[in-house]
Enzyme design. Structure first.
Site, short mmCIF file in Angstrom:
data_model
loop_
_atom_site.label_atom_id
_atom_site.label_comp_id
_atom_site.label_asym_id
_atom_site.label_seq_id
_atom_site.Cartn_x
_atom_site.Cartn_y
_atom_site.Cartn_z
N ASP A 51 79.22 46.26 65.68
CA ASP A 51 78.95 47.46 66.19
C ASP A 51 77.94 48.12 65.44
OD1 ASP A 51 81.26 47.30 67.74
OD2 ASP A 51 82.39 48.63 66.47
N ASN A 123 77.26 57.48 67.97
CA ASN A 123 78.48 57.52 67.37
C ASN A 123 78.67 59.10 66.75
OD1 ASN A 123 79.96 55.18 67.28
ND2 ASN A 123 79.29 54.51 65.19
N GLU A 124 77.77 59.43 65.86
CA GLU A 124 77.67 60.74 65.28
C GLU A 124 76.65 61.22 64.83
OE1 GLU A 124 77.66 58.05 62.60
OE2 GLU A 124 80.05 58.26 63.29
N ARG A 150 82.03 75.97 53.96
CA ARG A 150 81.38 75.72 52.50
C ARG A 150 82.29 74.26 52.20
NH1 ARG A 150 79.67 80.23 49.10
NH2 ARG A 150 79.81 81.84 50.59
N ASP A 152 81.48 69.86 51.50
CA ASP A 152 80.68 68.71 51.52
C ASP A 152 79.39 68.45 52.88
OD1 ASP A 152 81.22 68.16 49.04
OD2 ASP A 152 82.27 66.36 49.70
N TYR A 165 83.44 56.77 61.50
CA TYR A 165 83.31 57.93 60.53
C TYR A 165 84.44 59.02 60.84
CZ TYR A 165 81.02 60.32 56.55
OH TYR A 165 80.40 60.86 55.34
N ALA A 187 85.40 67.87 53.48
CA ALA A 187 85.76 68.27 52.14
C ALA A 187 85.52 69.90 52.16
CB ALA A 187 85.00 67.67 51.00
P1 NAP Z 1 78.65 50.08 58.10
O1 NAP Z 1 78.82 50.69 56.82
O2 NAP Z 1 78.63 48.53 58.41
O3 NAP Z 1 79.88 50.82 59.24
C1 NAP Z 1 81.08 50.72 58.73
C2 NAP Z 1 82.20 50.20 59.73
O4 NAP Z 1 82.19 51.06 60.76
C3 NAP Z 1 81.66 48.82 60.31
O5 NAP Z 1 82.98 47.91 60.24
C4 NAP Z 1 81.48 49.00 61.40
O6 NAP Z 1 81.66 48.14 62.54
C5 NAP Z 1 82.42 50.31 62.02
N1 NAP Z 1 81.98 50.94 63.36
C6 NAP Z 1 80.67 51.28 63.74
N2 NAP Z 1 80.70 51.94 64.57
C7 NAP Z 1 82.05 52.07 65.16
C8 NAP Z 1 82.92 52.38 65.97
N3 NAP Z 1 82.38 53.22 67.05
N4 NAP Z 1 84.29 52.52 66.01
C9 NAP Z 1 84.98 51.73 65.15
N5 NAP Z 1 84.06 51.12 64.26
C10 NAP Z 1 82.80 51.50 64.25
O7 NAP Z 1 77.59 50.61 58.93
P2 NAP Z 1 77.19 50.19 60.34
O8 NAP Z 1 77.68 48.94 60.86
O9 NAP Z 1 75.67 50.33 60.51
O10 NAP Z 1 77.95 51.32 61.19
C11 NAP Z 1 77.40 53.06 61.26
C12 NAP Z 1 78.68 53.73 61.26
O11 NAP Z 1 79.32 53.66 59.89
C13 NAP Z 1 78.23 55.26 61.36
O12 NAP Z 1 77.84 55.40 62.50
C14 NAP Z 1 79.80 55.73 60.99
O13 NAP Z 1 80.42 56.17 61.93
C15 NAP Z 1 80.13 54.51 60.05
N6 NAP Z 1 80.32 55.27 58.68
C16 NAP Z 1 81.81 55.38 58.28
C17 NAP Z 1 82.05 56.12 57.01
C18 NAP Z 1 83.38 56.44 56.69
O14 NAP Z 1 84.29 55.83 57.42
N7 NAP Z 1 83.60 56.97 55.52
C19 NAP Z 1 80.64 56.49 56.25
C20 NAP Z 1 79.63 56.01 56.66
C21 NAP Z 1 79.41 55.56 57.91
P3 NAP Z 1 80.85 46.28 62.41
O15 NAP Z 1 81.10 45.99 60.98
O16 NAP Z 1 80.99 45.86 63.56
O17 NAP Z 1 78.99 47.00 62.29
#
Ligand code: NAP
Ligand code: MN
Length: 266
Positions: A51, A123-124, A150, A152, A165, A187
């Site tokens: 993704d 995504n966001e 107020r 994070d 996320y 938070a």
């Molecule tokens: P990553 O750190 O590998 O992503 C975290 C996980 O989110 C991966 O398993 C990724 O899938 C999955 N993912 C991405 N878009 C998704 C969606 N629309 N629905 C469900 N799962 C999704 O970084 P990345 O692969 O570059 O993805 C970026 C996204 O990570 C950001 O847009 C944000 O949404 C998310 N993120 C989440 C957190 C959290 O949950 N605390 C924190 C920071 C970012 P794949 O393994 O297939 O790439």
């Protein structure tokens, strides 16, 4: 797909994925698609990876509305943006041979910082404090002051981003057929002095959200557009709303958004 013949591949650069790239290109050529070295003249953009790779493919090619995007997963399982699996060529052939294909449209967000820099998110958009102190943001909905936050930071997710996320911070999963944006807190401080809504809220695509960063030594926050960081100093004003742009993907059988949610989370 008779009207779309020009294909561009955007791939994750690990060995596993690259090994399969030539095979995928040969398959597409066999079904009369032209493989391009740059996305400029493409009308199909194929992402190979996860993704995260799909998000990058969309970003690096400029959120093209004249292109159909397709995600091929090289992670061993299907995911939210990857409708095809690397070893399931039959499904790809079916899609390539289809005269007419159904298209799915994913809403995107447009963010404008300090009335200058503008960008899209699939995504966001995330906004987090760059310092240890609490981050203060005045939140306006359609120019009406709604709350003073107020904590994070804040997160504004699209419907397809609602499973990413947004879901980790207890936001709702939203059907991408609803053109809307979801606002979630990271938070928040809530006590007798400081009060915010405390729950995520969903805004109609017609509304505009404005975040005013209270200048308190905190004007250099960490901002994320999907999986890319945005570096801007002296961030004061951020305008966010649904953009007019949608990302088009191939709609397949047995692969509705809710089937994907079930497959991924249940
Ligand atoms: P990553 O750190 O590998 O992503 C975290 C996980 O989110 C991966 O398993 C990724 O899938 C999955 N993912 C991405 N878009 C998704 C969606 N629309 N629905 C469900 N799962 C999704 O970084 P990345 O692969 O570059 O993805 C970026 C996204 O990570 C950001 O847009 C944000 O949404 C998310 N993120 C989440 C957190 C959290 O949950 N605390 C924190 C920071 C970012 P794949 O393994 O297939 O790439
Ligand atoms: Mn990833």
């Amino acid at each position: 797909m008779a009207d779309r013949r020009n294909m561009y591949f955007y791939t994750r650069s690990d060995q596993e994925t690259l090994q399969h790239l030539n095979g995928l290109k040969d398959l597409a050529r066999k079904y009369n698609f032209n493989i391009l070295d740059s996305p400029d003249k493409a009308n199909i953009i194929v992402s190979v990876g996860g993704d995260g790779t799909f998000l990058q493919a969309v970003r690096k090619t400029g959120f093209r509305e004249d292109c159909l995007y397709a995600g091929i997963s090289s992670t061993g399982s299907l995911s939210m943006y990857c409708d095809f699996q690397l070893d399931d060529q039959q499904k790809m052939i079916q899609a390539m041979l289809a005269e007419e294909i159904e298209i799915r449209r994913y809403p995107t967000i447009e963010v404008k910082v300090n009335d200058q820099t503008s960008f899209y998110c699939l995504n966001e958009f995330s906004l987090r404090s760059g310092i240890i102190k609490t981050f203060v943001i005045d939140v306006f909905i359609d120019d009406i002051h709604f709350e003073t936050f107020r904590g994070d930071g804040m997160l504004i997710a699209t419907p397809t981003g609602s499973t990413a996320y947004n879901k980790s911070v207890n936001g709702s999963v939203v059907d991408p057929m609803l053109p809307c944006i979801q606002v979630s807190e990271l938070a928040s401080l809530n006590n007798n002095r400081y009060r915010t809504l405390g729950s995520s809220f969903i805004l109609s695509g017609q509304r505009s959200l404005s975040l005013q960063v209270v200048q308190d030594g905190n004007d250099y926050p960490t901002m994320g557009m999907d999986n890319e960081a945005l570096s801007i100093q002296h961030v004061q004003d951020i305008q966010i709303g649904l953009s007019g742009k949608v990302i088009k993907t191939v709609k397949l059988k047995d692969n509705s958004f809710w089937e994907k949610v079930k497959r991924t989370f249940l």
